[in-house]
Enzyme design. Structure first.
Site, mmCIF file in Angstrom:
data_model
loop_
_atom_site.group_PDB
_atom_site.id
_atom_site.type_symbol
_atom_site.label_atom_id
_atom_site.label_comp_id
_atom_site.label_asym_id
_atom_site.label_seq_id
_atom_site.Cartn_x
_atom_site.Cartn_y
_atom_site.Cartn_z
ATOM 1 N N ARG A 39 0.844 -1.188 0.000
ATOM 2 C CA ARG A 39 0.000 0.000 0.000
ATOM 3 C C ARG A 39 0.885 1.245 0.000
ATOM 4 O O ARG A 39 1.626 1.494 0.949
ATOM 5 C CB ARG A 39 -0.904 0.002 1.228
ATOM 6 C CG ARG A 39 -1.795 -1.222 1.341
ATOM 7 C CD ARG A 39 -2.838 -1.271 0.242
ATOM 8 N NE ARG A 39 -3.702 -2.448 0.362
ATOM 9 C CZ ARG A 39 -4.669 -2.742 -0.487
ATOM 10 N NH1 ARG A 39 -4.892 -1.933 -1.521
ATOM 11 N NH2 ARG A 39 -5.406 -3.824 -0.318
ATOM 12 N N ILE A 52 13.020 18.555 -20.386
ATOM 13 C CA ILE A 52 11.889 19.156 -19.672
ATOM 14 C C ILE A 52 12.315 19.555 -18.264
ATOM 15 O O ILE A 52 11.974 20.648 -17.783
ATOM 16 C CB ILE A 52 10.693 18.185 -19.650
ATOM 17 C CG1 ILE A 52 10.070 18.103 -21.044
ATOM 18 C CG2 ILE A 52 9.651 18.614 -18.615
ATOM 19 C CD1 ILE A 52 8.972 17.079 -21.181
ATOM 20 N N ASN A 53 13.063 18.688 -17.598
ATOM 21 C CA ASN A 53 13.570 19.045 -16.270
ATOM 22 C C ASN A 53 14.467 20.272 -16.329
ATOM 23 O O ASN A 53 14.418 21.141 -15.453
ATOM 24 C CB ASN A 53 14.338 17.863 -15.667
ATOM 25 C CG ASN A 53 13.441 16.686 -15.343
ATOM 26 O OD1 ASN A 53 12.243 16.852 -15.110
ATOM 27 N ND2 ASN A 53 14.008 15.495 -15.339
ATOM 28 N N SER A 150 17.555 10.404 -22.730
ATOM 29 C CA SER A 150 17.749 9.247 -23.594
ATOM 30 C C SER A 150 17.004 9.419 -24.905
ATOM 31 O O SER A 150 16.136 10.284 -25.047
ATOM 32 C CB SER A 150 17.251 7.984 -22.879
ATOM 33 O OG SER A 150 15.849 8.095 -22.605
ATOM 34 N N GLU A 199 29.016 7.727 -17.710
ATOM 35 C CA GLU A 199 28.796 8.086 -19.111
ATOM 36 C C GLU A 199 30.111 8.364 -19.824
ATOM 37 O O GLU A 199 30.293 7.989 -20.989
ATOM 38 C CB GLU A 199 27.866 9.297 -19.178
ATOM 39 C CG GLU A 199 26.442 8.975 -18.734
ATOM 40 C CD GLU A 199 25.633 10.209 -18.367
ATOM 41 O OE1 GLU A 199 24.410 10.067 -18.187
ATOM 42 O OE2 GLU A 199 26.220 11.312 -18.245
ATOM 43 N N LEU A 234 30.379 14.547 -10.482
ATOM 44 C CA LEU A 234 30.949 13.521 -9.604
ATOM 45 C C LEU A 234 30.045 13.181 -8.434
ATOM 46 O O LEU A 234 30.489 12.600 -7.451
ATOM 47 C CB LEU A 234 32.309 13.989 -9.078
ATOM 48 C CG LEU A 234 33.357 14.369 -10.122
ATOM 49 C CD1 LEU A 234 34.602 14.914 -9.442
ATOM 50 C CD2 LEU A 234 33.708 13.178 -11.001
ATOM 51 N N ASP A 265 20.214 17.245 -14.143
ATOM 52 C CA ASP A 265 19.424 18.165 -14.968
ATOM 53 C C ASP A 265 19.470 19.577 -14.402
ATOM 54 O O ASP A 265 19.548 20.559 -15.146
ATOM 55 C CB ASP A 265 17.974 17.688 -15.050
ATOM 56 C CG ASP A 265 17.833 16.348 -15.748
ATOM 57 O OD1 ASP A 265 18.653 16.056 -16.635
ATOM 58 O OD2 ASP A 265 16.912 15.590 -15.405
ATOM 59 N N MET A 295 18.717 20.648 -5.717
ATOM 60 C CA MET A 295 17.742 19.681 -6.229
ATOM 61 C C MET A 295 17.624 18.469 -5.310
ATOM 62 O O MET A 295 16.550 17.854 -5.203
ATOM 63 C CB MET A 295 18.160 19.239 -7.631
ATOM 64 C CG MET A 295 17.104 18.476 -8.386
ATOM 65 S SD MET A 295 15.710 19.536 -8.838
ATOM 66 C CE MET A 295 14.603 18.327 -9.556
ATOM 67 N N GLY A 300 10.948 13.668 -4.687
ATOM 68 C CA GLY A 300 10.672 13.163 -6.027
ATOM 69 C C GLY A 300 11.396 13.952 -7.086
ATOM 70 O O GLY A 300 12.593 14.221 -6.985
#
Length: 339
Positions: A39, A52-53, A150, A199, A234, A265, A295, A300
């Site tokens: 739940r 968008i971010n 991506s 990356e 980093l 972002d 951030m 979220g």
């Protein structure tokens, strides 16, 4: 196409491109257990996807951005509504398939965070070309283009190289933040590349276990003409900045993280805002470092708070220059890691 808010003609305009946007859903649960029905708490919905971010944080910082992205289905409609509610200008390329969702689950008992990312819809060739056509028109009047995130399934790995070619023909600096094939197939035309160590490792085909190796790899990309500037994030250790003639190390900003989502972002957004203000690269990356830290204070994928960014910016130490003798590069050749 949809554009619910006009940009301010008095400010440099930043165009962001998100080829694989997402409706981000964040919830919480006491403990994550296999097979059991769990739940969850009330969900939080945010518009997501790299570009968008970036556009959302540019807006928070007082910059002028327009988010360009393909979207479809009910999830695409909700994503657009959320962006409109946030006051972020956007242009949409309608697609037949539905925009993807992504899920973040916070485990309350342990403070662990689980992130589930879906692959996204396949775009037709016509839809892919329409995205490039929209970018071509928008880039002509932009101060910067930021391509982030991506690529959707089925889109050729050299798609971001085509984006770079469009920006080069428009004389518009391109800032790129991506991974995998989209990054590996970049051969030229990027002004600033932001990459994590993972990356960067994928791009050059070496483990990059030490800072000298990381800086040397960044300079390798610059020497090959793939980017003019490379920023290596980093995480909790700060960031590195590499240009043709210098390298700098940026220390992390002490803080207690609430979430691990969206720091990269936010960093890209703040760097771009700084550059659009006419700031130096060093000052802009300091702002990016501050925004990335801010951030991490948000739940979220909620956008960071401008006051937190400014507070961390004041706290951020000046970077340390790294001498060239500290990062001599001896590449391990990986023919699949670069074009």
């Amino acid at each position: 196409m949809t554009e619910p808010a006009a940009w301010d003609e008095g400010k440099p305009r930043i165009i962001t491109l998100t080829m694989n946007p997402a409706l981000d859903i964040t919830t919480s649960v006491d403990v994550v257990r296999p097979t059991e029905k769990m739940r969850c708490g009330a969900p939080r919905y945010d518009p997501g996807g790299g570009g968008i971010n970036v556009a959302r944080i540019v807006h928070v910082l007082g910059g002028c951005s327009t988010a360009l992205f393909p979207a479809g289905g009910s999830t695409g409609s909700l994503l657009m509504a959320l962006l409109g509610d946030a006051g972020v200008p956007f242009r949409v390329i309608p697609i037949a398939a539905s925009t993807r969702e992504s899920f973040t689950v916070n485990e309350s008992r342990t403070a662990k965070q689980y992130r589930f990312v879906l692959p996204g819809p396949s775009l037709t060739v016509a839809e892919q070309e329409q995205c490039l056509d929209e970018l071509r028109g928008a880039a002509a009047s932009a101060a910067f283009v930021v391509a982030s995130g991506s690529l959707p399934p089925g889109v050729a790995a050299d798609y971001y190289q085509r984006v770079a070619d469009i920006c080069r023909r428009s004389s518009t600096p391109l800032i790129l933040d991506t991974s995998g094939g989209g990054l590996q197939h970049i051969s030229s035309g990027v002004f600033l590349l932001k990459a994590s160590v993972r990356e960067l490792r994928e791009c050059v085909g070496s483990e990059l276990l030490t800072e000298p190796e990381q800086l040397a790899a960044a300079h390798e990309l610059i020497d090959r003409g793939r980017a003019e500037v490379v920023v290596v994030s980093l995480g909790s250790q700060g960031a590195l900045l590499a240009t043709r003639h210098a390298s700098h190390r940026f220390s992390s900003i002490p803080m207690t993280a609430v979430s691990g989502v969206g720091a990269g972002d936010a960093m890209v957004a703040a760097i771009t805002v700084g550059l659009s203000r006419g700031w130096s690269l060093i000052k802009s990356v300091r702002l990016g470092n501050a925004a990335g830290a801010a951030m991490l204070l948000t739940p979220g994928t909620a956008a960071c708070n401008r006051d937190d960014v400014e507070r961390f910016f004041e706290l951020a130490a000046e970077p340390t220059e790294v001498g060239q003798d500290q990062y001599v590069w001896h590449p391990i050749v990986n023919p699949e890691a670069s074009p």
